[in-house]
Motif scaffolding. Structure first.
Motif, PDB file in Angstrom:
ATOM      1  N   THR A 180       0.813  -1.210   0.000  1.00  0.00           N
ATOM      2  CA  THR A 180       0.000   0.000   0.000  1.00  0.00           C
ATOM      3  C   THR A 180       0.851   1.267   0.000  1.00  0.00           C
ATOM      4  OG1 THR A 180      -1.690  -1.195   1.199  1.00  0.00           O
ATOM      5  CG2 THR A 180      -1.839   1.207   1.251  1.00  0.00           C
ATOM      6  N   ILE A 181       0.483   2.193  -0.850  1.00  0.00           N
ATOM      7  CA  ILE A 181       1.087   3.524  -0.815  1.00  0.00           C
ATOM      8  C   ILE A 181       0.393   4.283   0.306  1.00  0.00           C
ATOM      9  CG2 ILE A 181       1.341   5.707  -2.058  1.00  0.00           C
ATOM     10  CD1 ILE A 181       1.155   3.993  -4.658  1.00  0.00           C
ATOM     11  N   ILE A 218      -0.242   7.545   1.990  1.00  0.00           N
ATOM     12  CA  ILE A 218      -0.123   9.005   1.894  1.00  0.00           C
ATOM     13  C   ILE A 218       0.096   9.611   3.287  1.00  0.00           C
ATOM     14  CG2 ILE A 218      -1.356  11.132   1.209  1.00  0.00           C
ATOM     15  CD1 ILE A 218      -0.573   9.480  -1.184  1.00  0.00           C
ATOM     16  N   ASP A 219      -0.446   8.926   4.297  1.00  0.00           N
ATOM     17  CA  ASP A 219      -0.332   9.458   5.663  1.00  0.00           C
ATOM     18  C   ASP A 219       1.103   9.427   6.181  1.00  0.00           C
ATOM     19  OD1 ASP A 219      -3.065   9.648   5.488  1.00  0.00           O
ATOM     20  OD2 ASP A 219      -3.385   7.698   6.431  1.00  0.00           O
ATOM     21  N   GLU A 258     -23.465   3.343   0.152  1.00  0.00           N
ATOM     22  CA  GLU A 258     -23.249   3.157   1.588  1.00  0.00           C
ATOM     23  C   GLU A 258     -21.767   3.051   1.951  1.00  0.00           C
ATOM     24  OE1 GLU A 258     -25.449  -0.170   3.186  1.00  0.00           O
ATOM     25  OE2 GLU A 258     -26.399   1.164   4.625  1.00  0.00           O
ATOM     26  N   GLU A 259     -20.970   2.482   1.029  1.00  0.00           N
ATOM     27  CA  GLU A 259     -19.553   2.277   1.341  1.00  0.00           C
ATOM     28  C   GLU A 259     -18.787   3.588   1.501  1.00  0.00           C
ATOM     29  OE1 GLU A 259     -21.219   1.540  -1.410  1.00  0.00           O
ATOM     30  OE2 GLU A 259     -19.936   1.280  -3.167  1.00  0.00           O
ATOM     31  N   TYR A 270     -21.802   8.350   3.639  1.00  0.00           N
ATOM     32  CA  TYR A 270     -22.519   9.629   3.740  1.00  0.00           C
ATOM     33  C   TYR A 270     -23.701   9.460   4.693  1.00  0.00           C
ATOM     34  CZ  TYR A 270     -24.896  13.941   2.383  1.00  0.00           C
ATOM     35  OH  TYR A 270     -25.487  15.178   2.390  1.00  0.00           O
ATOM     36  N   GLU A 289     -13.779   2.228  -0.508  1.00  0.00           N
ATOM     37  CA  GLU A 289     -14.545   2.353   0.726  1.00  0.00           C
ATOM     38  C   GLU A 289     -13.926   3.396   1.643  1.00  0.00           C
ATOM     39  OE1 GLU A 289     -14.010  -0.850   3.755  1.00  0.00           O
ATOM     40  OE2 GLU A 289     -12.943  -1.856   2.152  1.00  0.00           O
ATOM     41  N   ILE A 290     -14.755   3.853   2.555  1.00  0.00           N
ATOM     42  CA  ILE A 290     -14.327   4.854   3.525  1.00  0.00           C
ATOM     43  C   ILE A 290     -14.653   4.323   4.908  1.00  0.00           C
ATOM     44  CG2 ILE A 290     -14.848   7.173   4.403  1.00  0.00           C
ATOM     45  CD1 ILE A 290     -15.280   8.056   1.540  1.00  0.00           C
ATOM     46  N   SER A 291     -13.694   4.411   5.826  1.00  0.00           N
ATOM     47  CA  SER A 291     -13.976   3.958   7.196  1.00  0.00           C
ATOM     48  C   SER A 291     -13.398   4.951   8.193  1.00  0.00           C
ATOM     49  CB  SER A 291     -13.438   2.551   7.418  1.00  0.00           C
ATOM     50  OG  SER A 291     -12.379   2.269   6.557  1.00  0.00           O
ATOM     51  N   PRO A 292     -13.882   4.885   9.433  1.00  0.00           N
ATOM     52  CA  PRO A 292     -13.491   5.908  10.406  1.00  0.00           C
ATOM     53  C   PRO A 292     -12.166   5.580  11.086  1.00  0.00           C
ATOM     54  CG  PRO A 292     -15.021   4.399  11.410  1.00  0.00           C
ATOM     55  CD  PRO A 292     -14.833   3.923  10.002  1.00  0.00           C
ATOM     56  N   VAL A 321     -10.593   7.113   6.688  1.00  0.00           N
ATOM     57  CA  VAL A 321      -9.556   6.544   5.831  1.00  0.00           C
ATOM     58  C   VAL A 321     -10.183   6.153   4.502  1.00  0.00           C
ATOM     59  CG1 VAL A 321      -7.790   4.771   5.609  1.00  0.00           C
ATOM     60  CG2 VAL A 321      -8.469   5.545   7.856  1.00  0.00           C
ATOM     61  N   LYS A 342      -9.653   4.116   0.858  1.00  0.00           N
ATOM     62  CA  LYS A 342      -8.842   3.121   0.158  1.00  0.00           C
ATOM     63  C   LYS A 342      -9.118   3.263  -1.324  1.00  0.00           C
ATOM     64  CE  LYS A 342      -8.973  -0.636   3.508  1.00  0.00           C
ATOM     65  NZ  LYS A 342      -9.370  -2.025   3.640  1.00  0.00           N
ATOM     66  N   LYS A 363      -3.657   4.414   0.410  1.00  0.00           N
ATOM     67  CA  LYS A 363      -4.482   4.710   1.593  1.00  0.00           C
ATOM     68  C   LYS A 363      -4.233   6.151   2.014  1.00  0.00           C
ATOM     69  CE  LYS A 363      -3.444   3.374   6.403  1.00  0.00           C
ATOM     70  NZ  LYS A 363      -2.501   4.390   6.712  1.00  0.00           N
ATOM     71  N   LEU A 364      -5.283   6.817   2.409  1.00  0.00           N
ATOM     72  CA  LEU A 364      -5.157   8.226   2.768  1.00  0.00           C
ATOM     73  C   LEU A 364      -6.149   8.547   3.880  1.00  0.00           C
ATOM     74  CD1 LEU A 364      -4.994  11.155   0.319  1.00  0.00           C
ATOM     75  CD2 LEU A 364      -6.957  11.038   1.789  1.00  0.00           C
ATOM     76  N   GLU A 424     -22.859  -4.047   3.313  1.00  0.00           N
ATOM     77  CA  GLU A 424     -21.871  -3.035   3.686  1.00  0.00           C
ATOM     78  C   GLU A 424     -21.793  -2.829   5.200  1.00  0.00           C
ATOM     79  OE1 GLU A 424     -19.690  -1.670   1.854  1.00  0.00           O
ATOM     80  OE2 GLU A 424     -20.405  -2.149  -0.152  1.00  0.00           O
ATOM     81  N   PRO A 432     -10.843   1.289  11.026  1.00  0.00           N
ATOM     82  CA  PRO A 432     -10.568   1.446   9.597  1.00  0.00           C
ATOM     83  C   PRO A 432     -10.681   0.158   8.769  1.00  0.00           C
ATOM     84  CG  PRO A 432      -8.983   2.704  10.852  1.00  0.00           C
ATOM     85  CD  PRO A 432      -9.803   1.942  11.853  1.00  0.00           C
ATOM     86  N   ARG A 471     -14.025  -3.792   7.322  1.00  0.00           N
ATOM     87  CA  ARG A 471     -14.513  -4.643   6.240  1.00  0.00           C
ATOM     88  C   ARG A 471     -13.399  -5.424   5.560  1.00  0.00           C
ATOM     89  NH1 ARG A 471     -18.537  -0.334   3.535  1.00  0.00           N
ATOM     90  NH2 ARG A 471     -17.394   1.093   4.850  1.00  0.00           N
TER      91      ARG A 471
END
Lengths: 109, 336, 351
Positions: free
Chosen positions: A13-14, A16-17, B119-120, B123, B229-232, B239, B241, B252-253, C192, C212, C215
């Motif tokens: 994985t790249i 960014i953080d 949903e992924e 929002y 997907e986005i997760s907390p 975060v 992906k 990942k950001l 999901e 994070p 899933r």
């Protein structure tokens, strides 16, 4: 420690953080046109070095942009600085200056 | 009997411009909208791409232009059925009032994609995931936020996506995101911005130049790859992906703010009327008779369509299309 | 703002009269879970559930390793259904999440391809002279426990609450891929944000951790594990997930799939012995429970009868947190009360 015959793989994985962008920011200061790259690959298509080696100028550019410097210094030495890429870039990125600047930045700590 | 030359359903940019043009031909127009104010979706945007002009100023001008004796404006009126009777068109609202005219123009426009459906992306689940429409309120200053350190834009939310039944490209989101990244950067110069895209489609005049400037002058980062997907995180960030498709590696950001570039679907009104009259495409938009030669006409005599009721358009395109429709309607009235 | 499309989605779950099918691997790895489930169904809920001694594999592990042809799996499933039909049941309850996935997939296939259903009937009849009906309802045991979670709660002696602080326990839930990823409408709450385990946890006093890699894959993945050379993938995926949840200090993990429960548990041992890494502050690791074990503990069932000593990560710190009584001396006694040899201790992981 026990050897199980397999091990944890390193992450591809790249991240960014990891915020490893100091060199990238310096590059932007030296070669402002670097920011304009749109990843079209024209530079790589015309590259003489790429025809006969694994060298890929676009990939080097993108890895540098993401702060992934580890494998780059060996790669960048494969560039012959012929400047063909300069001629084709649609965004007029100073690709030769970009390579030279990357090489210099990778030598600094 | 209330008789008009034309009833225009929808007082957004298309309806307003069509009403204005028909009024100049001295035609009597009834302009109807379900909303309490004119302007439609124009009200959701603060400044417009690609020149950052004010949407409110444009709206004021459009409003001034329809302020004449030929245009009757009826707001808060929800048309639920349209019928043709003996070469007269009738529109009936939810209170049972019926309006009559010789012609009818559908200008019911688009709805913004409901981002809850993806949903992924979280929002409505994570408070720092917002839509491009929500962002406009931040950019206009109506809503204030703390300086974010990293912001991610996600393109094609509800567009080019079979999973939500929208195969189409909404076409305006790419340039809208570029506009918004620049505005955000002007507001928060130290914020890092990452824009995730599948393709960037800078189709209009000076759009590509704005994209170039967002890179050159504002340092916006564009990453080719769709966020999966986005997760907390523990500190209430999120975060993302994605695949960096140009490097063929996952990426990942962590961001403090995520902006979902929501697409344009046929509006509920467009779908209802289109269905009722059997003049819509499978995607819900109204079908014109021929997109080359008769793009304002429908298969029904005296019934016309304009603007984003037909397909995704930018605001200038919408208003040009409305002028076109008005001219066609006027010609039609001349032949009677 | 709090609209979720699938959150309130409820699948159809039969009320009563279930035909139970056990799982190949669960009987070995979580040996008390299935018995505990049957006990809950009959003793706590008063339901009719039949556990047939003639049942057999669903071919799941073979199927997902690409060694079982479709006609074979279809016919094997048909035989399971014929047992159900013979015993007069219409609601099939497979203990394993992969069996659940396979039954769902095959019945869906038959639905779209009636010719395959006919072919299967023919093959089964030729081979065994048996006939079958397709079940009216296929539900996983976690669906049933979810459905009756409030009824079970009435009989519970404990809650998912830290007895010293009064705070809800912080729990990681993990859903098996074959539960709702293939057919989102066959899972409570969709794919999901599946609600099946969340519903149990929240009803019984706990809180769910949203982290994070929630899933991300548990790390099982069938052939990633089955071939030794590939196990690094499996291990790395579990590690990624465990690393991501560790900062939240979860009290335990609960899963509804045998693969997830197994690998999130056992790989903690492997990583500890290979790299010296454990995912909790004290070096015990994070306990991993099946949903039956979670429910069983709260109902006051004996932890050793639930089979918790067979897990790699030991449960005593968790039992102490909830305040569940247990007798340490009975931990390694067999069903007849005979003392067995205690297992060897790992070097790094504290058990």
């Amino acid at each position: 420690m026990i050897s199980f015959g397999f091990s944890l793989n390193t992450s591809r994985t790249i991240d960014i953080d990891a915020d490893n962008f100091d060199k990238c920011h310096s590059l932007i200061n030296h070669v402002p046109s670097y920011k304009r790259c749109i990843g079209c690959g024209g530079c790589a298509a015309t590259c003489s070095a790429q025809q006969h080696s694994q060298f890929n100028i676009l990939k080097c550019n993108l890895l540098f942009r993401r702060g992934e410097y580890d494998t780059l210094s060996n790669e960048l030495d494969k560039c012959m600085l012929c400047g063909k890429c300069l001629l084709v870039c649609p965004r007029n990125v100073n690709t030769r200056a970009m390579i030279i600047s990357m090489r210099n930045l990778l030598k600094t700590k | 009997m209330n008789t008009f030359d034309s009833i225009i359903i929808g007082a957004g940019p298309a309806g307003l411009k069509a009403a204005d043009t028909l009024a100049n031909f001295n035609r009597k127009v009834l302009l109807i909208d379900t909303d309490a104010k004119i302007g439609g979706k124009l009200n959701l945007w603060d400044r417009l791409f690609p020149d950052f002009s004010s949407s409110q100023e444009l709206l004021n001008q459009l409003s001034k232009n329809i302020n004449n004796e030929n245009v009757t404006l009826k707001l808060n009126t929800n048309i639920i059925s349209i019928k043709n009777n003996d070469n007269h068109w009738m529109a009936t609202d939810s209170n049972g009032n019926t309006f009559y005219a010789t012609t009818m123009i559908i200008a019911t426009g688009f709805d913004v994609f409901d981002a809850h459906r993806k949903e992924e992306y979280g929002y409505g689940i994570y408070k720092n995931v917002i839509t491009s429409v929500d962002l406009e309120k931040i950019l206009s200053g109506e809503v204030s936020i703390e300086t974010p350190s990293k912001v991610a834009f996600i393109q094609c939310v509800g567009s080019r996506d079979e999973k939500v039944g929208n195969n189409f490209c909404s076409k305006n989101c790419c340039i809208c995101a570029v506009k918004q990244t620049i505005e955000l950067k002007e507001k928060f110069p130290l914020t890092d911005i990452y824009c995730f895209y599948m393709d960037l489609r800078m189709f209009g005049q000076s759009y590509e130049e704005l994209y170039r400037r967002s890179q050159q002058d504002y340092g916006v980062n564009f990453v080719r790859g769709r966020v999966s997907e986005i997760s907390p995180t523990m500190d209430n960030k999120v975060v993302l992906k994605a695949e960096d498709t140009l490097l063929s590696r996952p990426l990942k950001l962590t961001a403090d703010l995520v902006v979902l570039m929501v697409g344009m679907e046929a509006s509920k009104g467009t779908k209802i009327l289109g269905n009722q009259l059997n003049i819509n495409n499978t995607d819900g938009f109204v079908k014109s008779t021929d997109r080359y030669l008769s793009d304002s006409e429908t298969t029904l005599k005296g019934l016309f369509v304009t603007g984003t009721s037909k397909r995704q358009m930018s605001i200038p395109e919408t208003m040009n299309d409305a002028v076109n429709a008005a001219v066609i309607v006027n010609n039609f009235l001349n032949t009677l | 703002m709090h609209k979720r499309y699938w959150n309130n989605y409820q699948k159809e779950i039969a009320e009563d009269h279930y035909f139970y099918a056990r799982s190949c691997i669960r009987q070995t790895f979580f040996s008390g879970s299935e018995t505990a489930f049957l006990k809950m169904m009959t003793d706590e809920l008063g339901k009719d559930i039949f556990d047939d001694s003639r049942q057999h594999t669903c071919t799941g592990i073979g199927y997902h390793s690409d060694i079982i042809p479709l006609e074979t799996i279809s016919t094997v499933i048909a035989r399971l259904f014929s047992l159900m039909t013979e015993m007069g049941y219409e609601n099939f309850v497979p203990s394993c999440i992969t069996s659940f996935g396979i039954l769902t997939e095959i019945t869906e296939l038959w639905h779209h391809r009636p010719d395959l259903l006919e072919k299967t009937r023919e093959l089964l009849y030729k081979a065994t002279k048996r006939e079958f009906n397709v079940p009216k309802n296929i539900a996983h045991p976690c669906d049933i426990i979810y459905k009756f979670r409030e009824d079970l709660k009435k009989n519970m002696k404990y809650q998912l609450v830290n007895k010293d602080t009064g705070e809800p326990l912080k729990i990681v839930e993990h859903i098996g891929c074959h539960y709702a990823k293939a057919f989102p409408d066959r899972g409570v709450g969709g794919a999901e944000f599946p609600h099946v385990l969340v519903g149990m946890i929240e009803s019984w006093g706990g809180s769910v951790i949203d982290y994070p890699e929630r899933r991300h894959c548990c790390g099982f993945g069938f052939r990633n594990y089955l071939v030794q050379a590939n196990r690094g993938y499996s291990l790395s995926n579990s590690n990624k997930k465990l690393e991501s949840m560790a900062p939240y200090e979860p009290d335990f993990i609960v899963a509804n799939c045998p693969g997830c429960t197994m690998f999130l548990d056992r790989w903690q041992y492997t990583v500890a012995e290979m790299e010296g890494i454990t995912y909790d502050k004290h070096g015990h690791g994070i306990p991993v429970l099946t949903y039956e074990e979670m429910a069983g503990l709260l109902l006051g069932y004996n932890p050793w009868e639930l089979g918790l000593q067979i897990h790699q990560i030991q449960c005593e710190p968790l039992l102490d947190k909830i305040g569940i009584a247990y007798s340490p001396e009975d931990k390694y006694k067999d069903a007849y009360g005979k003392q067995l040899f205690p297992p060897q201790k790992p070097n790094n992981l504290i058990v």
